[in-house]
Write an enzyme that holds these catalytic residues in place. Structure first.
Site, PDB file in Angstrom:
ATOM      1  N   SER A  22     -19.800  59.602  -9.212  1.00 37.72           N
ATOM      2  CA  SER A  22     -20.499  60.886  -9.050  1.00 37.72           C
ATOM      3  C   SER A  22     -22.000  60.668  -9.224  1.00 37.72           C
ATOM      4  O   SER A  22     -22.438  59.619  -9.706  1.00 37.72           O
ATOM      5  CB  SER A  22     -19.991  61.896 -10.082  1.00 37.72           C
ATOM      6  OG  SER A  22     -20.385  61.511 -11.391  1.00 37.72           O
ATOM      7  N   PRO A  51     -14.593  53.282 -19.866  1.00 40.36           N
ATOM      8  CA  PRO A  51     -13.557  54.228 -20.281  1.00 40.36           C
ATOM      9  C   PRO A  51     -13.225  55.274 -19.224  1.00 40.36           C
ATOM     10  O   PRO A  51     -14.099  55.781 -18.529  1.00 40.36           O
ATOM     11  CB  PRO A  51     -14.147  54.890 -21.530  1.00 40.36           C
ATOM     12  CG  PRO A  51     -15.600  54.625 -21.485  1.00 40.36           C
ATOM     13  CD  PRO A  51     -15.779  53.356 -20.724  1.00 40.36           C
ATOM     14  N   ASN A  52     -11.947  55.522 -19.133  1.00 41.59           N
ATOM     15  CA  ASN A  52     -11.346  56.556 -18.290  1.00 41.59           C
ATOM     16  C   ASN A  52     -11.345  56.249 -16.801  1.00 41.59           C
ATOM     17  O   ASN A  52     -10.801  57.024 -16.027  1.00 41.59           O
ATOM     18  CB  ASN A  52     -11.987  57.931 -18.542  1.00 41.59           C
ATOM     19  CG  ASN A  52     -11.761  58.391 -19.954  1.00 41.59           C
ATOM     20  OD1 ASN A  52     -10.642  58.350 -20.448  1.00 41.59           O
ATOM     21  ND2 ASN A  52     -12.828  58.798 -20.625  1.00 41.59           N
ATOM     22  N   ARG A  66     -25.489  63.728 -19.066  1.00 42.14           N
ATOM     23  CA  ARG A  66     -25.136  62.652 -18.136  1.00 42.14           C
ATOM     24  C   ARG A  66     -26.340  62.107 -17.372  1.00 42.14           C
ATOM     25  O   ARG A  66     -26.249  61.095 -16.697  1.00 42.14           O
ATOM     26  CB  ARG A  66     -24.079  63.123 -17.130  1.00 42.14           C
ATOM     27  CG  ARG A  66     -22.727  63.376 -17.758  1.00 42.14           C
ATOM     28  CD  ARG A  66     -21.682  63.604 -16.686  1.00 42.14           C
ATOM     29  NE  ARG A  66     -20.517  64.263 -17.236  1.00 42.14           N
ATOM     30  CZ  ARG A  66     -19.517  63.628 -17.839  1.00 42.14           C
ATOM     31  NH1 ARG A  66     -19.548  62.324 -17.980  1.00 42.14           N
ATOM     32  NH2 ARG A  66     -18.492  64.311 -18.308  1.00 42.14           N
ATOM     33  N   HIS A 113     -24.221  56.842 -21.165  1.00 42.86           N
ATOM     34  CA  HIS A 113     -25.089  57.827 -21.806  1.00 42.86           C
ATOM     35  C   HIS A 113     -25.179  57.656 -23.316  1.00 42.86           C
ATOM     36  O   HIS A 113     -25.854  58.431 -23.976  1.00 42.86           O
ATOM     37  CB  HIS A 113     -24.578  59.235 -21.482  1.00 42.86           C
ATOM     38  CG  HIS A 113     -24.042  59.356 -20.096  1.00 42.86           C
ATOM     39  ND1 HIS A 113     -24.848  59.275 -18.976  1.00 42.86           N
ATOM     40  CD2 HIS A 113     -22.779  59.494 -19.628  1.00 42.86           C
ATOM     41  CE1 HIS A 113     -24.092  59.384 -17.889  1.00 42.86           C
ATOM     42  NE2 HIS A 113     -22.831  59.509 -18.258  1.00 42.86           N
ATOM     43  N   ASN A 173     -19.487  49.909 -13.886  1.00 45.23           N
ATOM     44  CA  ASN A 173     -19.451  51.347 -14.106  1.00 45.23           C
ATOM     45  C   ASN A 173     -19.098  51.548 -15.573  1.00 45.23           C
ATOM     46  O   ASN A 173     -17.928  51.440 -15.949  1.00 45.23           O
ATOM     47  CB  ASN A 173     -18.420  52.026 -13.207  1.00 45.23           C
ATOM     48  CG  ASN A 173     -18.432  53.534 -13.362  1.00 45.23           C
ATOM     49  OD1 ASN A 173     -18.907  54.071 -14.365  1.00 45.23           O
ATOM     50  ND2 ASN A 173     -17.903  54.230 -12.376  1.00 45.23           N
ATOM     51  N   ASP A 211     -27.938  46.279 -24.334  1.00 46.42           N
ATOM     52  CA  ASP A 211     -28.393  44.999 -24.879  1.00 46.42           C
ATOM     53  C   ASP A 211     -27.599  43.827 -24.315  1.00 46.42           C
ATOM     54  O   ASP A 211     -28.149  42.752 -24.078  1.00 46.42           O
ATOM     55  CB  ASP A 211     -28.315  45.013 -26.405  1.00 46.42           C
ATOM     56  CG  ASP A 211     -29.360  45.918 -27.051  1.00 46.42           C
ATOM     57  OD1 ASP A 211     -30.269  46.400 -26.341  1.00 46.42           O
ATOM     58  OD2 ASP A 211     -29.261  46.135 -28.274  1.00 46.42           O
TER      59      ASP A 211
END
Length: 152
Positions: A105, A11-12, A114, A82, A76, A89
């Site tokens: 980052s 996401p993002n 994080r 998190h 990623n 799994d």
């Protein structure tokens, strides 16, 4: 040897170059994928880049990678890093196919929440804080280790 690698983004990541450029840099998602395809061409391998904001779609991609002859996965998971035991799994289920966790980052030097990665212990390697270059490092790592192990 022929290698095919899945580069999977959560996401993002499609908002690269727009979202928090002071943390994630100014490279756009399109520029990132172009860099990845250029690296693949340089290495003589095939890559497929996928991005989704939906956890189930990411799990489907991970499972499909196992069944469709990929050498490995660069992943990623974004914020799902998190929070998602389901992604952990899914990665564990495709073992021994190698998965390299990548974060632009340094998640271990950011907010407390994080610093926890549910996926790192089931990934073969984690590359954090190297910016978008971390993706290229992960691809090189997967190719190198596959060749050392005689895996195509």
């Amino acid at each position: 040897m022929f290698h095919r690698i899945l580069v999977l983004n959560g996401p993002n990541l499609n908002m690269l170059g727009i979202r928090k450029t002071e943390v994630y840099g100014e490279c756009t998602y399109e520029e990132l994928t172009e860099m990845i395809y250029d690296k693949a061409k340089e290495l003589g391998i095939e890559v497929d880049c996928e991005q989704s904001n939906h956890q189930g779609v990411l799990i489907d991609h991970i499972q499909d990678a196992y069944f469709t002859s990929y050498t490995g996965v660069v992943f990623n998971p974004g914020a799902y890093t998190h929070t998602s035991i389901a992604l952990r799994d899914a990665i564990e289920a495709i073992h021994p196919m190698p998965v390299v966790e990548v974060h632009i980052s340094d998640i271990y030097n950011r907010e407390e929440f994080r610093k926890v990665s549910y996926v790192s212990e089931v990934c073969e390697k984690s590359i954090v804080g190297h910016g978008v270059q971390g993706y290229l490092e992960a691809i090189e790592y997967l190719v190198k280790t596959a060749e050392e192990k005689g895996i195509s």
